[in-house]
Write an enzyme that holds these catalytic residues in place. Sequence first.
Site, PDB file in Angstrom:
ATOM      1  N   GLU A  65       0.845  -1.196   0.000  1.00 57.54           N
ATOM      2  CA  GLU A  65       0.000   0.000   0.000  1.00 57.54           C
ATOM      3  C   GLU A  65       0.881   1.247   0.000  1.00 57.54           C
ATOM      4  OE1 GLU A  65      -4.110  -1.731   2.007  1.00 57.54           O
ATOM      5  OE2 GLU A  65      -2.823  -0.447   3.231  1.00 57.54           O
ATOM      6  N   GLU A  98      -8.959  -4.399  16.460  1.00 59.77           N
ATOM      7  CA  GLU A  98      -9.441  -5.776  16.580  1.00 59.77           C
ATOM      8  C   GLU A  98      -8.795  -6.499  17.762  1.00 59.77           C
ATOM      9  OE1 GLU A  98     -11.209  -4.098  13.929  1.00 59.77           O
ATOM     10  OE2 GLU A  98      -9.113  -4.246  13.320  1.00 59.77           O
ATOM     11  N   ASN A 124     -13.272   1.826  14.547  1.00 60.39           N
ATOM     12  CA  ASN A 124     -14.386   1.120  15.178  1.00 60.39           C
ATOM     13  C   ASN A 124     -14.203   0.965  16.685  1.00 60.39           C
ATOM     14  OD1 ASN A 124     -12.310  -1.004  14.140  1.00 60.39           O
ATOM     15  ND2 ASN A 124     -13.404  -2.065  15.772  1.00 60.39           N
ATOM     16  N   ASP A 163     -18.581  -2.494  12.044  1.00 58.74           N
ATOM     17  CA  ASP A 163     -17.151  -2.252  11.810  1.00 58.74           C
ATOM     18  C   ASP A 163     -16.923  -1.242  10.692  1.00 58.74           C
ATOM     19  OD1 ASP A 163     -14.337  -2.621  12.220  1.00 58.74           O
ATOM     20  OD2 ASP A 163     -14.287  -3.833  10.408  1.00 58.74           O
ATOM     21  N   TRP A 179      -9.154  -0.819  -4.944  1.00 60.47           N
ATOM     22  CA  TRP A 179      -8.432  -0.741  -3.663  1.00 60.47           C
ATOM     23  C   TRP A 179      -7.139   0.056  -3.803  1.00 60.47           C
ATOM     24  CZ3 TRP A 179     -11.180  -3.004   0.276  1.00 60.47           C
ATOM     25  CH2 TRP A 179     -10.596  -3.005   1.545  1.00 60.47           C
ATOM     26  N   TRP A 195      -6.766  -5.998   3.078  1.00 62.12           N
ATOM     27  CA  TRP A 195      -7.934  -6.752   3.524  1.00 62.12           C
ATOM     28  C   TRP A 195      -8.578  -7.498   2.354  1.00 62.12           C
ATOM     29  CZ3 TRP A 195     -12.348  -4.276   6.979  1.00 62.12           C
ATOM     30  CH2 TRP A 195     -13.134  -5.310   7.519  1.00 62.12           C
TER      31      TRP A 195
END
Length: 657
Positions: free
Chosen positions: A114, A245, A329, A371, A551, A615
């Site tokens: 990324e 998470e 989240n 989420d 993405w 993801w």
Amino acid sequence: MNERFPKAAHESAGEEHAPAKPAAAEAQSAPAVQPAPAPVVAAPAPAAEPAPVPAAASADDELLTLQKDARQWALPTGDYANLRHSGLKQITAENVGKLAPAWQFSTGVLRGHEGAPLVLNNVSVMDSSGKTLTTDVMYLHTPFPNIVYALDAKDPAHQILWKYEPKQDPSVVPVMCCDTVNRGLAYGDGKIFLAQADTTLIALDAKTGKLVWSVKNGDPSKGQTSTAAPHVFKDKVLVGIAGGEFGVRGHITAYSVKDGKLVWRGYSMGPDADTLIEPGKTTHLGKPVEKDSGITTWEGDQWQTGGGTTWGWYSYDPELNQIFYGSGNPSTWNPNQRPGDNRWSMTLWSRDLDTGKAKWVYQMTPHDEWDYDGINEVILADQDIGGKKVKTAVHFDRNGFAYTLDRTNGELLVAEKYDPAVNWATKVDMDKSSKTYGRPLVVDKYSTQHNGEDTNTQNVCPAALGSKDEQPATFDPATQLFLVPTNHVCMDYEPFRVSYTAGQPYVGATLEMFPAGKVLGDGTNHTGNFIAWDAKTGKIVWSNKEQFSAWSGAVSTDGGVTFYGTLEGYLKAVDSKTGKELYKYKTPSGIIGNVMTYESAGKQYVAVLSGVGGWAGIGLAAGLSKSNEGLGAVGNYASLANYTALGGVLTVFGLQE
């Protein structure tokens, strides 16, 4: 590793430093490392119609000078405002079809790539032989183990000028949520900044690659990791934290660019002393925020493991001296376990750069049940609304709504769905006289809170990865349009009870994702769109279907062309005004990197990292096969394996002679 670097300097980057204390006024000294000489960056020549940026905060702000030169890409998103627009225009809608790969570089690392490289022109830098030369330098990063390369962007051989490889404990990899990604580097004060996966923030001498200072920003044993790019604003480098998470309490921290001392830290929830919210002064939708709202909207001490992590992008308005970003989240994903609005997760923040104090906040998804992290970029575009110029902040949230706010005071101007499948809420209440003003009006059928634990709530749109995740959009000043890579995905979501253990997953939900066409019943099975959005009216102007989620971060140019990448590996160019596809080229792996453009030796180039993962590509990246693995993403993107494979390659494009 380049042997000319002192061994001790490399080892110190992997040492365990005590985590910074969570108090805004406390300062933490960085390791005692003598600063190396700063590289000399020549003053840029005027560029043709550079991308607009806010007015300078101070005359000596080097980054403001650099970002006005369209030939260079000196910040993670191109400029302070996150516009991701370039004033370069050699490549146009008329000649982009002549684009071809000019050179490539293998990073030597697989997994998801990324972010984007940085390019600085006319840099005094030392090459691998110890010789000092002046050239254009590309600074490139990788996923874990987070190698940093300085490449000669001008020399035809594009030699590696220096290489830095951090020493990190590989045990951090299992606590990285959604692949071992890193979203890039930052530059400032002659230094290159990297936020390592293990939360160590390092400053490297941009000339030599030697370590200048390092500081530990978190504790991986508690699930804290780093994936976001650092951002340099004035004399501070800002860095967030990941791990929602794992029950990590989110924070954003400002360190001194000079020596790594902690200047301030603002948490996403907790007492006002931690969040740096000023009761009676900080506002939410125009009204003063109540005392300790980061505690009172939680049950008991759940705020201490409340999530709200800060792994996205940050923007800065020098005129206001305010930074803008979003928090993620609340933990856990089971909403039944955490009653209340869970402030200030899922929130857009405006903070004073120098003190960290919050000027305004806006919680987009109170008591999140799906989420829908709020970490996506905040784009600072000045737009004509109602006959007057407004300093807007535009945000495309995971929840499927695009928000336009007045960034001077947090007033909500527009909130509309930017994907046609969004169904979890009917709308955002825009009636200022209503008790639910600014809140989404949730549909019970798609409410995982309403349906309860151990109940599979079906056909919720969007899926947890949102109508858009971190892949940043671009604003094109000529058309006044935002060009946005999006997801067109829905899900089934079943929450279950989970207990907290430090360093262990704290999710509490099982997901399955699938194309939105299954819910819409329109016979389509694509999972992405690339759209043009009018943020003044809240309407889609044009939309191009993509087989897989888009993405990749986009970049628009004064040449009238916008570039982005696709999960199956194409670099694409479209007409910014009409969306007409003008060019595409298949790179060696799927693209989740952000496209950027720069000029060297008088020629414009377009560059992008390819390396499938993230993801959406976690099935390929981590070798997962069960449909509900990868937090529900694996099944939806299983067919990616028919189009691409793991990789790690930078491809640079230029017009053929």
